[in-house]
Enzyme design. Structure first.
Site, mmCIF file in Angstrom:
data_model
loop_
_atom_site.group_PDB
_atom_site.id
_atom_site.type_symbol
_atom_site.label_atom_id
_atom_site.label_comp_id
_atom_site.label_asym_id
_atom_site.label_seq_id
_atom_site.Cartn_x
_atom_site.Cartn_y
_atom_site.Cartn_z
ATOM 1 N N ASP A 29 5.086 -26.782 51.623
ATOM 2 C CA ASP A 29 3.982 -27.235 51.878
ATOM 3 C C ASP A 29 2.881 -27.127 50.964
ATOM 4 O OD1 ASP A 29 2.025 -28.239 54.113
ATOM 5 O OD2 ASP A 29 1.317 -26.137 54.160
ATOM 6 N N ASP A 80 -1.253 -27.612 51.454
ATOM 7 C CA ASP A 80 -2.525 -27.214 51.540
ATOM 8 C C ASP A 80 -2.400 -25.775 52.020
ATOM 9 O OD1 ASP A 80 -3.814 -29.373 51.129
ATOM 10 O OD2 ASP A 80 -3.375 -30.323 52.981
#
Length: 232
Positions: free
Chosen positions: A21, A23
């Protein structure tokens, strides 16, 4: 970049896939929310109204109730009709003025650890590709799945094409991507901070919670998943 392969139809490559991922995992912040703040800072949007809406959407994301299509329309609205040259400069300015300060040396070290092991690297993010492409390049990761803005005549329309790369949509997008990937998910890692990524975390052999939100932390503890921090 994923290595080129000359394969027969039935052949697969035994290489581990390391999925990240973006963020609050590889960077110390949310690029989507920060991009909205940046547009307000530079006067591309009405600052007061836009910040209020941006904050509302971010709270909905954290609560797991975000309408990703509604949010994407909001996030892309200021970019509609702008020339590629203007948008390219905006991307670089945003990277320099907002994202560079979110750098996490431990995240870069983790990426390099997987790279040095010969693993294939992939970012999978709900944030749209316009915002995230320069960030992925800055992190040195060539392959990425992201929510895709629609482009017509070399300009952003404000719409999204295909399945948004959010929640279960990440699994859908990854499954499609795997049809052209010369390997599989055996032994794959997925690193994420958010309970929104539970569908994909539950799919891989090696899910890792990274500085997780409370919901993901509780789930990881119950499931016996590793929990790590990439913050200083």
């Amino acid at each position: 970049m994923l290595r080129p392969q000359t394969l027969l139809a039935h052949e697969e490559v035994s290489v581990t896939l390391a999925i990240f991922d973006l963020d609050n995992t590889l960077i110390a912040g949310d690029s989507d929310h920060s991009f909205g703040e940046y547009l307000a800072d530079i006067g591309w949007v009405d600052a007061e109204q836009s910040r209020a809406t941006n904050n509302r959407f971010y709270e909905e994301y954290k609560a797991g109730t975000l309408d990703i299509l509604e949010y994407s329309a909001f996030a892309l609205k200021a970019l509609v009709g702008k020339s590629p040259e203007v948008l390219a400069q905006l991307q670089q300015d945003f990277l320099a003025n907002k994202i560079a300060s979110m750098e996490l040396p431990k995240a870069r070290a983790l990426v390099e650890k997987h790279r040095n092991q010969g693993d294939d690297l992939l970012i999978i993010t709900a944030t749209n590709r316009f915002v995230t492409t320069p960030i992925a390049q800055w992190l040195g990761i060539d392959d990425m799945l992201a929510t895709e803005p629609e482009w017509v005549d070399n300009k952003i329309t404000g719409k999204v094409v295909g399945t948004p790369c959010f929640q279960g949509g990440k699994v859908t997008r990854l499954n499609t991507w795997l049809t052209t990937y010369p390997g599989n998910l055996d032994g794959a890692y997925f690193y994420s901070d958010s309970f929104n990524d539970l569908p994909l975390l539950s799919k891989v052999d090696n899910p890792v919670a990274v500085d997780p939100d409370d919901t993901l932390r509780a789930h990881a503890e119950q499931a016996g998943w590793p929990i790590i921090s990439l913050r200083d």
